[in-house]
Enzyme design. Structure first.
Site, short mmCIF file in Angstrom:
data_model
loop_
_atom_site.label_atom_id
_atom_site.label_comp_id
_atom_site.label_asym_id
_atom_site.label_seq_id
_atom_site.Cartn_x
_atom_site.Cartn_y
_atom_site.Cartn_z
N ARG A 206 -35.46 50.77 1.65
CA ARG A 206 -35.24 50.17 2.97
C ARG A 206 -36.43 50.47 3.87
NH1 ARG A 206 -32.55 46.16 5.64
NH2 ARG A 206 -31.30 46.88 7.40
N THR B 72 -32.73 36.49 2.88
CA THR B 72 -32.64 37.64 1.97
C THR B 72 -32.44 37.10 0.55
OG1 THR B 72 -31.84 39.13 3.67
CG2 THR B 72 -31.21 39.71 1.45
N SER C 31 -28.01 48.55 7.11
CA SER C 31 -28.02 47.27 6.40
C SER C 31 -26.60 46.87 6.01
CB SER C 31 -28.87 47.44 5.14
OG SER C 31 -28.78 46.30 4.33
N SER C 32 -26.43 45.60 5.66
CA SER C 32 -25.16 45.14 5.08
C SER C 32 -25.32 44.77 3.61
CB SER C 32 -24.65 43.91 5.84
OG SER C 32 -24.46 44.22 7.19
N GLY D 7 -26.94 37.05 3.16
CA GLY D 7 -26.00 36.50 4.13
C GLY D 7 -25.74 37.38 5.33
N GLY D 8 -26.66 38.33 5.61
CA GLY D 8 -26.51 39.16 6.81
C GLY D 8 -25.18 39.89 6.82
O1 DON Z 1 -30.07 44.41 5.75
C1 DON Z 1 -29.34 43.55 6.23
O2 DON Z 1 -28.13 43.67 6.34
C2 DON Z 1 -29.95 42.24 6.70
N1 DON Z 1 -31.31 42.47 7.09
C3 DON Z 1 -29.82 41.23 5.62
C4 DON Z 1 -30.31 39.89 6.06
C5 DON Z 1 -29.75 38.77 5.32
O3 DON Z 1 -29.00 38.88 4.39
C6 DON Z 1 -30.17 37.45 5.80
N2 DON Z 1 -29.44 36.41 5.13
N3 DON Z 1 -28.71 35.65 5.62
#
Ligand code: DON
Length: 570
Positions: free
Chosen positions: A104, A378, A449-450, A469-470
């Site tokens: 990370r 991502t 993070s997720s 997917g955030g």
């Molecule tokens: O680490 C995280 O949770 C985010 N930076 C992930 C970003 C992500 O999956 C973007 N996609 N939609």
């Protein structure tokens, strides 16, 4: 004949035929050595192919994971890259090792808690999302080196070869790449060198036009030749720091020199006889996934109608995401009650607050203000061989094309993961996620993070899965886990229609056609707010069926990836 069967490049392939032939041969008394087979699912066909190329050269699944990660950094530059970071979850069958490589990003030494606030104390989202201040110190190159040197059989230089070739020779861009470019076009346009690489006279290049990244090829070669020092020291480090400082950012050479990957023990738990192994902090993924499943374990989801089922899953998500906001952050900096959050009795207490006749609005859980939703990038890939060795990796530069600029002369797109920190209490990040002190910015801290690279295992099957997917990553992996529990195949997990609740905003977000008209009416009657979303996620999943030793793989139809099972010639 078998060879040509395996060479077909279909989106999804099953090994059923080969398994049947092997079983038939063994019944008839022929002794056969079990051929080596591997399943790979990734977000881009060229990345999946890079993995098989390295396996055919004698690499193991960890070498393949290096090749796939590096290839994705080139052919899916919107999603991940050398300027980003991520988590690689590994299992090694020979010594039953489960480990998470934490690559990370971390905050630079000069970062501080209020760095995204203006003089009146409001968050300036422009700064945390676009440009040099948004970028954390990258972990991806160190992760590639560590994975290759500690777990691989081939050299780092060999494993990076396919990625270098793709960067040098170029590859045709697809519709998804074009779509994500248009999402970030205005930001990319502000930086001449970035626009030169990714745009055509400031416009979106045509589909199938060739994207060549010669500077990125040179940077990859430095990494191949010199290992970690090729990126974190010397000419590339100088260029990265110059670019960031020129834009008013905080990076120093010391930040790069001090970056370390960390090996962490994954989070583990059980749901109705299924063992779950998933991401540990600084990702919230494993903890929130387990807490939600622990709550749901107290309920017989098969005994209720579909409205109640979705209502209860939503209520479980609400409570687990609430704990995410309250407690989770980088455990090297703050105390996190991980054991309590994934404890079965704790979940039982929470499940006793679930009612079937109405929702519990999030404001009664605690008072934090709603914010917006967002995010579509991502990347994730999954690999397993027929011995059970496996890798689940979710890698990111956060928003599509990260912070929207390439550090001059490196081809490296900077990430905008600093936005995953809490910039101010009650202010949601790019995904609407709220939080507090636990995830506040501090020098060298890793942002929460997720990302949820995950293994699922029962008596018959081993699954490897994950998705971008955030904030919605965790709920997608949850829904796929419930589908695995129902006995379905990878093809089914990636197809599951998605819905999501993250505590704040207090609403169910659902994919088009994700809920029936009857479910929408029923959920509203229980007190839920509903919001329809574009289709989201890009899940990549593989499975080993232990009974007949067969592999299967599936790539989300929402993306343009490739899932494939192939026989490796020794
Ligand atoms: O680490 C995280 O949770 C985010 N930076 C992930 C970003 C992500 O999956 C973007 N996609 N939609």
């Amino acid at each position: 004949m078998l060879g040509s069967f395996w060479k077909q490049n279909k989106r999804v392939k099953y090994t059923g035929l080969v398994s049947l032939i092997l079983v038939a041969l063994s019944i008839t008394g022929c002794s056969v050595k079990q051929p080596r087979q591997v399943a790979i699912a990734s977000a881009h066909p060229l990345a999946t192919q890079a993995g098989f190329e390295i396996l055919q050269q004698g690499g193991n699944v960890y070498d393949a994971a290096v090749a796939v990660s590096a290839a994705l950094a080139v052919v899916e530059p919107s999603g991940s890259g050398l300027g980003g970071g991520g988590f690689w979850l590994l299992h090694r069958e020979s010594d039953n090792l489960d480990i998470m490589i934490d690559g990370r990003e971390k905050a630079p030494l000069l970062a501080h808690k209020d760095m995204f606030l203006n003089t009146s104390g409001e968050v300036n989202k422009q700064l945390s999302l676009n440009g040099v201040l948004a970028a954390g110190i990258p972990g991806m190159p160190a992760g590639l080196v560590h994975l290759s040197e500690q777990y691989g059989k081939l050299s780092l230089a060999e494993n990076l070869q396919p990625a270098i070739r793709y960067a040098e020779q170029g590859f045709p861009i697809d519709g998804r790449h074009q779509k994500l470019l248009s999402f970030r076009k205005n930001i990319l346009k502000q930086h001449a060198e970035t626009a030169d690489i990714f745009l055509a006279q400031g416009q979106i290049p045509d589909k199938n036009s060739l994207l060549k990244q010669s500077d990125l090829a040179q940077t990859l070669k430095q990494l191949a030749d010199k290992g970690k020092a090729g990126f974190y020291q010397g000419i590339i480090a100088d260029k990265l720091v110059n670019a960031v400082q020129k834009g008013g950012g905080f990076w120093t050479l010391e930040d790069l020199l001090k970056y370390r990957i960390i090996e962490r023990k994954p989070v583990t738990g059980h749901y109705k006889g299924i063992k779950i192994t998933s991401a540990a902090l600084p990702s919230s993924g494993g903890i929130v996934l387990l807490e939600t499943l622990n709550i749901l374990e107290n309920i017989d989801l098969n005994a209720v109608d579909s409205i109640t089922r979705k209502h209860l899953i939503t209520e479980a998500m609400r409570r687990a995401y609430h704990d995410r906001a309250l407690y989770l952050g980088d455990a090297d900096f703050i105390e996190v009650p991980v054991e309590r959050l994934i404890n079965k009795q704790y979940a039982q207490g929470l499940s006793s607050t679930l009612r079937t006749d109405r929702t519990l609005p999030s404001r009664y859980l605690s008072g934090q203000t709603p914010e917006k939703q967002g995010g579509r990038n991502t990347t994730h890939f999954s690999i397993i061989d027929n011995q059970g060795n496996r890798v689940a990796a979710t890698l990111s530069i956060n928003f599509p094309f990260g912070a929207g600029l390439v550090a001059e002369g490196t081809g490296v797109l900077l990430n905008n993961e600093m936005d995953d920190f809490v910039s101010a209490k009650n202010s949601g990040n790019g995904y609407g996620l709220v939080g507090g002190e636990a995830n506040a910015i501090a020098p060298e801290k890793r942002m929460l993070s997720s990302m949820t690279p995950t293994f699922l295992q029962d008596d018959e099957r081993i699954a490897v899965l994950g998705t971008p997917g955030g904030s919605r990553i965790i709920s997608m992996v949850l829904l796929a886990t419930l589908d695995f529990a129902a006995g379905h195949s990878p093809e089914s997990w990636v197809k599951v229609k998605r819905f999501h609740h993250q505590y704040i905003p207090d609403q169910i977000l659902y994919e088009k056609q994700g809920l029936s008209a009857e479910e929408i009416t029923g959920l509203r009657a229980l007190g839920h707010q509903l919001k329809q979303s574009y289709n989201y996620g890009n899940m990549q999943a593989v499975q080993l069926d232990k009974a007949n030793n067969s592999l299967s793989a599936a790539s989300d139809h929402r993306g343009e990836g490739l899932a494939s099972v192939q026989q490796i010639h020794e």
